[in-house]
Design a protein around this motif. Structure first.
Motif, short mmCIF file in Angstrom:
data_model
loop_
_atom_site.label_atom_id
_atom_site.label_comp_id
_atom_site.label_asym_id
_atom_site.label_seq_id
_atom_site.Cartn_x
_atom_site.Cartn_y
_atom_site.Cartn_z
N PHE A 1 53.73 6.28 1.98
CA PHE A 1 54.16 7.68 1.80
C PHE A 1 54.67 7.92 0.38
O PHE A 1 54.41 8.96 -0.22
N LEU A 2 55.43 6.94 -0.14
CA LEU A 2 56.00 7.10 -1.48
C LEU A 2 54.90 7.13 -2.55
O LEU A 2 54.94 7.95 -3.47
N PHE A 3 53.91 6.24 -2.40
CA PHE A 3 52.79 6.24 -3.36
C PHE A 3 51.98 7.52 -3.22
O PHE A 3 51.48 8.06 -4.21
N LYS B 1 52.55 14.46 -6.90
CA LYS B 1 53.34 14.99 -8.02
C LYS B 1 52.65 14.75 -9.35
O LYS B 1 53.28 14.85 -10.42
N GLY B 2 51.38 14.38 -9.32
CA GLY B 2 50.63 14.20 -10.56
C GLY B 2 50.61 12.77 -11.06
O GLY B 2 50.09 12.49 -12.13
N GLY B 3 51.15 11.86 -10.28
CA GLY B 3 51.17 10.46 -10.67
C GLY B 3 49.83 9.77 -10.43
O GLY B 3 48.84 10.42 -10.10
N ARG B 4 49.80 8.46 -10.58
CA ARG B 4 48.53 7.73 -10.48
C ARG B 4 47.89 7.85 -9.10
O ARG B 4 48.56 7.97 -8.08
N LYS B 5 46.57 7.80 -9.12
CA LYS B 5 45.77 8.02 -7.91
C LYS B 5 45.49 6.74 -7.15
O LYS B 5 44.61 6.68 -6.29
N SER B 6 46.22 5.71 -7.50
CA SER B 6 46.02 4.43 -6.81
C SER B 6 47.35 3.68 -6.74
O SER B 6 48.33 4.07 -7.38
N ILE B 7 47.35 2.62 -5.96
CA ILE B 7 48.52 1.73 -5.90
C ILE B 7 48.10 0.46 -6.62
O ILE B 7 47.05 -0.12 -6.31
N SER B 8 48.89 0.04 -7.60
CA SER B 8 48.52 -1.18 -8.32
C SER B 8 48.69 -2.38 -7.40
O SER B 8 49.50 -2.38 -6.47
N PHE C 1 44.45 -0.22 -5.64
CA PHE C 1 43.86 0.32 -4.41
C PHE C 1 43.83 1.85 -4.49
O PHE C 1 44.89 2.48 -4.51
N PRO C 2 42.63 2.46 -4.52
CA PRO C 2 42.55 3.92 -4.67
C PRO C 2 43.12 4.65 -3.44
O PRO C 2 42.79 4.31 -2.31
N LEU C 3 43.94 5.65 -3.70
CA LEU C 3 44.54 6.41 -2.59
C LEU C 3 43.53 7.33 -1.91
O LEU C 3 43.80 7.86 -0.83
#
Lengths: 200, 200
Positions: A154-156, A162-169, A110-112
């Motif tokens: 919020f955590l995702f 912080k440069g992590g993935r732009k979506s939630i798996s 799911f794209p943030l």
């Protein structure tokens, strides 16, 4: 002859059908958007006095209005404004309910980008006031719908910042969230999830 | 030189002034509508993390939208819709807050025509869900502002329906409602009334 509801929609089955056989109903290609499904669900909750949840009107910046004689005012120029809150809010058993609903055509994540900073800030404000706050996420291709508590979102969101993935798996959503039962009435029974996690 | 807030408004006094001397401030002819005063109040509550209350956008039926190349969509034809709920809602200490704000130029009574059946119905639905529901009534000429719990409004509404008076007398409002302290920050401190009657 087809039976119709007062709103003109065709009645397509009985709500007394046991849950097991209900699952076999196909909801695909109904042409209903997530928003329509949630509006129908909220209408069901309202009529049964289960909860009072409404979608907020689309915010519009009105620039020019015409007032013709003997007829209604016509807005001649207006622009869409970005909402400063989420789309849905209301009350259930005295508690404040606040959520956003989004769907994706993606199959595995799911794209943030479906959310915006000001919405996240609003959700944090709501949580700080002990409101019940979450998102409803639908995977359009599989028609799976999940309830994800705002704290997890919020955590995702932070991970992305912080440069992590732009979506939630999808597996993360399945792990941290809860699948919402999809049925005939109510369509997307998110109150059942709230009941389980906040009122038991 | 006048000092200005970030929003451009001129700073007109210190909020550290004791309440007694604050009362001597004149708020007349400020040119602020009740809606503006409440928006400023809600902004104050939000910034101080006291409560999260927003005004809902004006509901608009959009008929025709133009999508010019390289610029924002322009709504070319739209109409005002009647709101199906009240104008303000949000959360305070986990509880759902819902209210409507109205003002009158009348001096001795508040006309009930300021409200509509569907709003009264909405307020009844909110009360049935244990939401905190009320109206804020301002007498423009004296700048007195009252908090009236929805249950009292319902009784005056019923009286009208039964052929009784089409307004609430000011003395009835003073007796059944609560005068809201008017100050500099927050302007219309309705949360102080909620605190007294729901959280003590």
């Amino acid at each position: 002859m087809s039976i119709r509801y007062p709103n003109g929609k065709i009645f397509q089955g009985s709500s007394n059908i046991p849950i097991e056989s209900k699952k076999k109903f196909s909801y695909s290609n109904r042409g209903m958007t997530l928003e329509e499904d949630i509006n129908v669900t909220n209408h069901y909750y309202l009529e049964r006095q289960i909860a009072v949840i409404h979608k907020k009107p689309t915010p519009v910046q009105i620039v020019n209005v015409d007032y013709p004689k003997r007829s209604a005012a016509v807005i001649k120029e207006a622009y869409f404004k970005q909402a400063s809150t989420t789309d849905y809010n209301g009350v259930y058993k005295g508690r404040y309910i606040d959520f956003e609903a989004k769907e994706t055509k993606n199959k595995t994540s799911f794209p943030l980008q479906n959310f915006h900073d000001h919405q996240i800030l609003h959700m944090k404000n709501v949580k700080a006031q002990s409101g019940i706050c979450f998102v409803i996420l639908r995977f359009a291709t599989t028609e799976e719908v999940f309830f994800l508590e705002a704290d997890h979102l919020f955590l995702f969101w932070e991970r992305q910042k912080k440069g992590g993935r732009k979506s939630i798996s999808k597996s993360e959503i399945a792990e941290k969230g809860h699948m919402i039962p999809i049925g005939f009435q109510p369509r997307i029974d998110y109150i059942s999830i709230i009941d389980t996690f906040y009122f038991k």
